[in-house]
Design a protein around this motif. Structure first.
Motif, PDB file in Angstrom:
ATOM      1  N   LEU A  65       0.831  -1.200   0.000  1.00 40.96           N
ATOM      2  CA  LEU A  65       0.000   0.000   0.000  1.00 40.96           C
ATOM      3  C   LEU A  65       0.869   1.255   0.000  1.00 40.96           C
ATOM      4  CD1 LEU A  65      -2.620  -1.167   2.650  1.00 40.96           C
ATOM      5  CD2 LEU A  65      -3.041  -0.851   0.210  1.00 40.96           C
ATOM      6  N   THR A  66       0.257   2.358  -0.401  1.00 36.60           N
ATOM      7  CA  THR A  66       0.925   3.654  -0.397  1.00 36.60           C
ATOM      8  C   THR A  66       0.484   4.432   0.830  1.00 36.60           C
ATOM      9  OG1 THR A  66       0.999   3.700  -2.809  1.00 36.60           O
ATOM     10  CG2 THR A  66       1.294   5.797  -1.671  1.00 36.60           C
ATOM     11  N   VAL A  67       1.442   4.974   1.542  1.00 41.57           N
ATOM     12  CA  VAL A  67       1.144   5.732   2.756  1.00 41.57           C
ATOM     13  C   VAL A  67       0.469   7.048   2.397  1.00 41.57           C
ATOM     14  CG1 VAL A  67       2.127   6.845   4.802  1.00 41.57           C
ATOM     15  CG2 VAL A  67       3.104   4.687   3.947  1.00 41.57           C
ATOM     16  N   GLY A  68      -0.586   7.367   3.134  1.00 42.28           N
ATOM     17  CA  GLY A  68      -1.259   8.659   2.977  1.00 42.28           C
ATOM     18  C   GLY A  68      -0.663   9.667   3.940  1.00 42.28           C
ATOM     19  N   ASP A  69      -1.502  10.269   4.770  1.00 40.46           N
ATOM     20  CA  ASP A  69      -1.016  11.249   5.737  1.00 40.46           C
ATOM     21  C   ASP A  69      -0.234  10.559   6.857  1.00 40.46           C
ATOM     22  OD1 ASP A  69      -2.174  13.329   4.359  1.00 40.46           O
ATOM     23  OD2 ASP A  69      -4.062  13.201   5.468  1.00 40.46           O
ATOM     24  N   VAL A  70       0.707  11.316   7.418  1.00 42.56           N
ATOM     25  CA  VAL A  70       1.548  10.811   8.509  1.00 42.56           C
ATOM     26  C   VAL A  70       1.601  11.852   9.615  1.00 42.56           C
ATOM     27  CG1 VAL A  70       3.847  10.007   9.183  1.00 42.56           C
ATOM     28  CG2 VAL A  70       2.980   9.510   6.890  1.00 42.56           C
ATOM     29  N   SER A  71       1.369  11.414  10.859  1.00 41.19           N
ATOM     30  CA  SER A  71       1.541  12.297  12.008  1.00 41.19           C
ATOM     31  C   SER A  71       2.715  11.787  12.827  1.00 41.19           C
ATOM     32  CB  SER A  71       0.256  12.332  12.850  1.00 41.19           C
ATOM     33  OG  SER A  71       0.068  11.097  13.523  1.00 41.19           O
ATOM     34  N   LYS A  72       2.914  12.313  14.004  1.00 42.03           N
ATOM     35  CA  LYS A  72       4.054  11.916  14.832  1.00 42.03           C
ATOM     36  C   LYS A  72       4.001  10.455  15.225  1.00 42.03           C
ATOM     37  CE  LYS A  72       6.539  13.125  19.073  1.00 42.03           C
ATOM     38  NZ  LYS A  72       6.576  14.035  20.265  1.00 42.03           N
ATOM     39  N   SER A  73       2.798   9.927  15.481  1.00 38.36           N
ATOM     40  CA  SER A  73       2.698   8.572  16.023  1.00 38.36           C
ATOM     41  C   SER A  73       1.829   7.629  15.208  1.00 38.36           C
ATOM     42  CB  SER A  73       2.144   8.619  17.455  1.00 38.36           C
ATOM     43  OG  SER A  73       0.822   9.144  17.456  1.00 38.36           O
ATOM     44  N   ARG A  74       1.244   8.115  14.108  1.00 42.37           N
ATOM     45  CA  ARG A  74       0.342   7.262  13.330  1.00 42.37           C
ATOM     46  C   ARG A  74       0.368   7.650  11.853  1.00 42.37           C
ATOM     47  NH1 ARG A  74      -5.061   8.554  16.541  1.00 42.37           N
ATOM     48  NH2 ARG A  74      -3.590   8.157  18.231  1.00 42.37           N
ATOM     49  N   PHE A  75      -0.235   6.796  11.034  1.00 43.55           N
ATOM     50  CA  PHE A  75      -0.288   7.053   9.601  1.00 43.55           C
ATOM     51  C   PHE A  75      -1.572   6.459   9.040  1.00 43.55           C
ATOM     52  CE2 PHE A  75       1.419   2.835   9.951  1.00 43.55           C
ATOM     53  CZ  PHE A  75       0.904   2.148   8.875  1.00 43.55           C
ATOM     54  N   CYS A  76      -1.929   6.844   7.818  1.00 45.72           N
ATOM     55  CA  CYS A  76      -3.144   6.306   7.218  1.00 45.72           C
ATOM     56  C   CYS A  76      -2.871   5.796   5.814  1.00 45.72           C
ATOM     57  CB  CYS A  76      -4.269   7.347   7.196  1.00 45.72           C
ATOM     58  SG  CYS A  76      -4.122   8.594   5.890  1.00 45.72           S
ATOM     59  N   VAL A  77      -3.776   4.953   5.332  1.00 41.30           N
ATOM     60  CA  VAL A  77      -3.781   4.520   3.934  1.00 41.30           C
ATOM     61  C   VAL A  77      -5.203   4.679   3.411  1.00 41.30           C
ATOM     62  CG1 VAL A  77      -1.874   2.878   4.212  1.00 41.30           C
ATOM     63  CG2 VAL A  77      -4.235   2.098   4.540  1.00 41.30           C
ATOM     64  N   HIS A  78      -5.322   4.785   2.092  1.00 43.69           N
ATOM     65  CA  HIS A  78      -6.620   4.908   1.441  1.00 43.69           C
ATOM     66  C   HIS A  78      -6.869   3.635   0.630  1.00 43.69           C
ATOM     67  CE1 HIS A  78      -6.915   9.180   2.498  1.00 43.69           C
ATOM     68  NE2 HIS A  78      -5.603   9.216   2.267  1.00 43.69           N
ATOM     69  N   LEU A  79      -7.999   3.001   0.854  1.00 44.40           N
ATOM     70  CA  LEU A  79      -8.293   1.703   0.261  1.00 44.40           C
ATOM     71  C   LEU A  79      -9.448   1.799  -0.731  1.00 44.40           C
ATOM     72  CD1 LEU A  79      -8.105  -0.357   3.564  1.00 44.40           C
ATOM     73  CD2 LEU A  79      -6.298  -0.062   1.859  1.00 44.40           C
ATOM     74  N   ILE A  80      -9.237   1.224  -1.912  1.00 44.74           N
ATOM     75  CA  ILE A  80     -10.277   1.175  -2.928  1.00 44.74           C
ATOM     76  C   ILE A  80     -11.160  -0.058  -2.694  1.00 44.74           C
ATOM     77  CG2 ILE A  80      -8.856   2.399  -4.605  1.00 44.74           C
ATOM     78  CD1 ILE A  80      -8.298  -0.306  -5.936  1.00 44.74           C
ATOM     79  N   PRO A  81     -12.344  -0.112  -3.280  1.00 42.07           N
ATOM     80  CA  PRO A  81     -13.250  -1.258  -3.076  1.00 42.07           C
ATOM     81  C   PRO A  81     -12.610  -2.604  -3.415  1.00 42.07           C
ATOM     82  CG  PRO A  81     -14.452   0.550  -4.082  1.00 42.07           C
ATOM     83  CD  PRO A  81     -13.011   0.968  -4.051  1.00 42.07           C
ATOM     84  N   GLU A  82     -11.751  -2.656  -4.433  1.00 43.01           N
ATOM     85  CA  GLU A  82     -11.127  -3.923  -4.818  1.00 43.01           C
ATOM     86  C   GLU A  82     -10.263  -4.477  -3.696  1.00 43.01           C
ATOM     87  OE1 GLU A  82     -10.143  -7.120  -7.456  1.00 43.01           O
ATOM     88  OE2 GLU A  82     -11.770  -5.662  -7.346  1.00 43.01           O
ATOM     89  N   THR A  83      -9.489  -3.612  -3.060  1.00 40.58           N
ATOM     90  CA  THR A  83      -8.651  -4.049  -1.937  1.00 40.58           C
ATOM     91  C   THR A  83      -9.513  -4.509  -0.769  1.00 40.58           C
ATOM     92  OG1 THR A  83      -6.920  -2.487  -2.594  1.00 40.58           O
ATOM     93  CG2 THR A  83      -6.808  -3.364  -0.362  1.00 40.58           C
ATOM     94  N   LEU A  84     -10.568  -3.781  -0.495  1.00 38.50           N
ATOM     95  CA  LEU A  84     -11.464  -4.144   0.611  1.00 38.50           C
ATOM     96  C   LEU A  84     -12.143  -5.483   0.358  1.00 38.50           C
ATOM     97  CD1 LEU A  84     -13.109  -0.650   1.218  1.00 38.50           C
ATOM     98  CD2 LEU A  84     -11.375  -1.763   2.645  1.00 38.50           C
ATOM     99  N   ALA A  85     -12.444  -5.782  -0.906  1.00 37.61           N
ATOM    100  CA  ALA A  85     -13.148  -7.019  -1.244  1.00 37.61           C
ATOM    101  C   ALA A  85     -12.215  -8.221  -1.290  1.00 37.61           C
ATOM    102  CB  ALA A  85     -13.851  -6.859  -2.590  1.00 37.61           C
ATOM    103  N   ARG A  86     -10.973  -8.024  -1.721  1.00 41.46           N
ATOM    104  CA  ARG A  86     -10.055  -9.138  -1.963  1.00 41.46           C
ATOM    105  C   ARG A  86      -9.205  -9.505  -0.752  1.00 41.46           C
ATOM    106  NH1 ARG A  86      -8.549 -10.713  -7.049  1.00 41.46           N
ATOM    107  NH2 ARG A  86      -6.394 -10.969  -6.339  1.00 41.46           N
ATOM    108  N   THR A  87      -9.149  -8.638   0.255  1.00 40.82           N
ATOM    109  CA  THR A  87      -8.283  -8.872   1.408  1.00 40.82           C
ATOM    110  C   THR A  87      -9.078  -8.821   2.708  1.00 40.82           C
ATOM    111  OG1 THR A  87      -7.701  -6.570   1.910  1.00 40.82           O
ATOM    112  CG2 THR A  87      -6.502  -7.634   0.113  1.00 40.82           C
TER     113      THR A  87
END
Length: 220
Positions: free
Chosen positions: A147-169
Protein backbone atom coordinates in the motif's frame (compact mmCIF):
# COMPACT_ATOMS: atom_id res chain seq x y z
CA UNK A 1 10.33 -12.56 -1.88
CA UNK A 2 6.79 -11.31 -2.35
CA UNK A 3 5.10 -8.49 -4.25
CA UNK A 4 2.43 -7.43 -1.77
CA UNK A 5 -0.37 -8.34 -4.20
CA UNK A 6 -2.62 -10.64 -2.18
CA UNK A 7 -3.62 -13.63 -4.29
CA UNK A 8 -6.47 -14.78 -2.09
CA UNK A 9 -7.57 -15.48 1.45
CA UNK A 10 -7.52 -18.77 3.35
CA UNK A 11 -9.48 -20.03 6.32
CA UNK A 12 -7.60 -21.53 9.26
CA UNK A 13 -9.14 -24.98 9.78
CA UNK A 14 -6.99 -26.33 12.63
CA UNK A 15 -4.38 -25.21 15.15
CA UNK A 16 -2.03 -27.45 17.12
CA UNK A 17 -0.57 -25.70 20.15
CA UNK A 18 2.76 -26.62 21.73
CA UNK A 19 4.98 -24.68 24.17
CA UNK A 20 6.20 -21.57 22.30
CA UNK A 21 5.24 -23.25 19.03
CA UNK A 22 2.17 -23.63 16.86
CA UNK A 23 1.17 -25.48 13.74
CA UNK A 24 -1.78 -24.09 11.86
CA UNK A 25 -3.49 -25.53 8.82
CA UNK A 26 -5.33 -23.52 6.19
CA UNK A 27 -7.49 -24.39 3.21
CA UNK A 28 -5.83 -22.82 0.19
CA UNK A 29 -7.86 -21.66 -2.84
CA UNK A 30 -7.50 -24.10 -5.80
CA UNK A 31 -5.68 -21.50 -7.90
CA UNK A 32 -2.81 -21.39 -5.38
CA UNK A 33 -2.22 -25.16 -5.18
CA UNK A 34 -0.45 -25.99 -8.49
CA UNK A 35 3.27 -26.57 -7.99
CA UNK A 36 3.09 -26.17 -4.21
CA UNK A 37 5.69 -28.35 -2.49
CA UNK A 38 7.01 -29.01 0.99
CA UNK A 39 9.42 -26.24 1.95
CA UNK A 40 7.75 -23.65 -0.25
CA UNK A 41 7.29 -20.12 1.10
CA UNK A 42 3.79 -18.70 1.50
CA UNK A 43 3.00 -15.34 3.11
CA UNK A 44 0.23 -15.30 5.74
CA UNK A 45 -0.82 -11.74 6.55
CA UNK A 46 2.53 -10.75 5.09
CA UNK A 47 4.57 -13.13 7.25
CA UNK A 48 6.69 -15.63 5.31
CA UNK A 49 5.93 -19.20 6.44
CA UNK A 50 7.20 -22.56 5.21
CA UNK A 51 4.93 -25.38 4.02
CA UNK A 52 5.39 -28.36 6.38
CA UNK A 53 2.56 -30.66 5.25
CA UNK A 54 0.21 -30.99 2.28
CA UNK A 55 -3.08 -32.88 2.44
CA UNK A 56 -5.10 -31.98 -0.62
CA UNK A 57 -6.01 -28.32 -0.21
CA UNK A 58 -5.22 -28.39 3.52
CA UNK A 59 -1.74 -26.93 3.94
CA UNK A 60 0.14 -26.79 7.26
CA UNK A 61 2.72 -24.30 8.52
CA UNK A 62 4.84 -24.09 11.68
CA UNK A 63 5.04 -20.86 13.68
CA UNK A 64 7.93 -20.46 16.12
CA UNK A 65 8.06 -18.34 19.28
CA UNK A 66 9.50 -15.26 17.56
CA UNK A 67 6.81 -15.31 14.87
CA UNK A 68 4.08 -15.58 17.50
CA UNK A 69 5.62 -12.70 19.46
CA UNK A 70 6.19 -10.21 16.65
CA UNK A 71 3.18 -10.82 14.38
CA UNK A 72 -0.59 -11.03 14.75
CA UNK A 73 -0.58 -14.73 13.78
CA UNK A 74 -0.50 -15.72 17.45
CA UNK A 75 -4.00 -14.24 17.78
CA UNK A 76 -5.42 -16.32 14.94
CA UNK A 77 -8.15 -18.80 15.87
CA UNK A 78 -9.81 -21.61 13.94
CA UNK A 79 -12.23 -20.07 11.46
CA UNK A 80 -10.24 -16.86 11.05
CA UNK A 81 -9.11 -15.80 7.58
CA UNK A 82 -5.62 -14.73 6.51
CA UNK A 83 -4.27 -12.98 3.41
CA UNK A 84 -2.25 -15.35 1.22
CA UNK A 85 0.51 -14.81 -1.35
CA UNK A 86 2.75 -17.46 -2.91
CA UNK A 87 6.43 -16.55 -3.26
CA UNK A 88 7.22 -14.45 -6.33
CA UNK A 89 9.03 -15.86 -9.35
CA UNK A 90 11.38 -13.94 -11.63
CA UNK A 91 8.78 -13.91 -14.40
CA UNK A 92 6.02 -12.46 -12.20
CA UNK A 93 4.72 -8.94 -12.61
CA UNK A 94 5.67 -6.75 -9.65
CA UNK A 95 2.37 -4.99 -9.16
CA UNK A 96 3.11 -3.80 -5.64
CA UNK A 97 6.64 -3.50 -4.25
CA UNK A 98 9.23 -6.10 -3.30
CA UNK A 99 8.60 -7.48 0.17
CA UNK A 100 10.61 -9.97 2.21
CA UNK A 101 7.84 -11.38 4.37
CA UNK A 102 9.71 -10.29 7.51
CA UNK A 103 7.41 -8.40 9.87
CA UNK A 104 9.00 -5.48 11.76
CA UNK A 105 6.14 -4.66 14.11
CA UNK A 106 2.37 -4.63 14.40
CA UNK A 107 -0.01 -1.69 14.42
CA UNK A 108 -3.43 -1.05 15.92
CA UNK A 109 -6.28 0.37 13.86
CA UNK A 110 -7.16 3.60 15.66
CA UNK A 111 -9.50 5.32 13.19
CA UNK A 112 -11.66 4.35 10.21
CA UNK A 113 -13.16 6.95 7.88
CA UNK A 114 -15.69 5.67 5.35
CA UNK A 115 -16.51 7.63 2.23
CA UNK A 116 -18.17 6.80 -1.06
CA UNK A 117 -16.12 4.14 -2.89
CA UNK A 118 -13.13 4.27 -0.55
CA UNK A 119 -12.02 3.91 3.06
CA UNK A 120 -9.33 5.68 5.05
CA UNK A 121 -7.75 3.67 7.89
CA UNK A 122 -5.36 5.07 10.49
CA UNK A 123 -2.76 2.86 12.16
CA UNK A 124 -0.59 3.34 15.26
CA UNK A 125 2.54 1.12 15.25
CA UNK A 126 3.32 -0.74 18.47
CA UNK A 127 7.03 0.03 17.95
CA UNK A 128 7.07 3.79 17.54
CA UNK A 129 10.70 3.78 16.45
CA UNK A 130 9.46 2.49 13.08
CA UNK A 131 7.59 5.74 12.40
CA UNK A 132 10.73 7.39 11.02
CA UNK A 133 10.57 4.96 8.08
CA UNK A 134 6.92 5.68 7.28
CA UNK A 135 6.82 8.58 4.85
CA UNK A 136 4.05 10.32 2.91
CA UNK A 137 3.57 8.51 -0.44
CA UNK A 138 6.05 5.82 0.60
CA UNK A 139 5.50 2.05 0.37
CA UNK A 140 4.38 -0.08 3.30
CA UNK A 141 3.18 -3.66 3.76
CA UNK A 142 0.05 -4.09 5.89
CA UNK A 143 -0.98 -7.71 6.54
CA UNK A 144 0.88 -8.59 3.35
CA UNK A 145 -0.77 -5.90 1.20
CA UNK A 146 1.45 -3.45 -0.67
CA UNK A 147 0.00 0.00 0.00
CA UNK A 148 0.92 3.65 -0.40
CA UNK A 149 1.14 5.73 2.76
CA UNK A 150 -1.26 8.66 2.98
CA UNK A 151 -1.02 11.25 5.74
CA UNK A 152 1.55 10.81 8.51
CA UNK A 153 1.54 12.30 12.01
CA UNK A 154 4.05 11.92 14.83
CA UNK A 155 2.70 8.57 16.02
CA UNK A 156 0.34 7.26 13.33
CA UNK A 157 -0.29 7.05 9.60
CA UNK A 158 -3.14 6.31 7.22
CA UNK A 159 -3.78 4.52 3.93
CA UNK A 160 -6.62 4.91 1.44
CA UNK A 161 -8.29 1.70 0.26
CA UNK A 162 -10.28 1.18 -2.93
CA UNK A 163 -13.25 -1.26 -3.08
CA UNK A 164 -11.13 -3.92 -4.82
CA UNK A 165 -8.65 -4.05 -1.94
CA UNK A 166 -11.46 -4.14 0.61
CA UNK A 167 -13.15 -7.02 -1.24
CA UNK A 168 -10.05 -9.14 -1.96
CA UNK A 169 -8.28 -8.87 1.41
CA UNK A 170 -9.05 -9.10 5.10
CA UNK A 171 -8.79 -5.32 5.57
CA UNK A 172 -12.40 -4.93 4.49
CA UNK A 173 -13.56 -6.68 7.67
CA UNK A 174 -11.12 -5.09 10.13
CA UNK A 175 -12.57 -3.11 13.03
CA UNK A 176 -11.21 -0.49 15.42
CA UNK A 177 -8.60 -2.01 17.71
CA UNK A 178 -7.62 -4.79 15.31
CA UNK A 179 -3.90 -5.51 15.08
CA UNK A 180 -2.16 -5.82 11.71
CA UNK A 181 1.33 -6.86 10.63
CA UNK A 182 3.65 -4.13 9.35
CA UNK A 183 6.60 -4.56 6.98
CA UNK A 184 8.65 -1.46 6.34
CA UNK A 185 9.96 -0.84 2.81
CA UNK A 186 13.66 -1.87 3.04
CA UNK A 187 14.80 0.74 0.53
CA UNK A 188 13.25 3.54 2.60
CA UNK A 189 14.79 2.05 5.73
CA UNK A 190 18.25 1.96 4.15
CA UNK A 191 17.99 5.58 2.95
CA UNK A 192 16.80 6.90 6.33
CA UNK A 193 19.49 4.98 8.24
CA UNK A 194 22.21 6.17 5.84
CA UNK A 195 21.14 9.81 6.15
CA UNK A 196 21.08 9.50 9.95
CA UNK A 197 24.63 8.08 9.99
CA UNK A 198 25.94 10.82 7.68
CA UNK A 199 24.33 13.56 9.77
CA UNK A 200 25.61 12.01 13.01
CA UNK A 201 29.19 11.93 11.65
CA UNK A 202 28.86 15.52 10.43
CA UNK A 203 27.59 16.69 13.81
CA UNK A 204 30.38 14.81 15.59
CA UNK A 205 33.00 16.36 13.31
CA UNK A 206 31.53 19.83 13.89
CA UNK A 207 31.55 19.31 17.65
CA UNK A 208 35.21 18.22 17.53
CA UNK A 209 36.09 21.29 15.47
CA UNK A 210 34.35 23.61 17.93
CA UNK A 211 36.08 21.93 20.88
CA UNK A 212 39.47 22.21 19.15
CA UNK A 213 38.94 25.89 18.39
CA UNK A 214 37.96 26.58 21.98
CA UNK A 215 41.03 24.73 23.24
CA UNK A 216 43.30 26.73 20.94
CA UNK A 217 41.79 30.00 22.16
CA UNK A 218 42.43 29.03 25.79
CA UNK A 219 46.06 28.18 25.01
CA UNK A 220 46.53 31.49 23.28
Amino acid sequence: MFTGIVQGTASVVSIEEKPNFRTHTVTLPPALLPGLELGASVAHNGCCLTVTAIDGDRISFDLIKETLRITNLGEIRVGDVVNIERAARFSDEIGGHLMSGHIMTTADIVKIVNAENNREIWFKPQDQSQMKYILHKGFIGIDGISLTVGDVSKSRFCVHLIPETLARTTLGAKKLGARVNIEIDPHTQAIVDTVERVLAKREAALADAVALAASQREEA
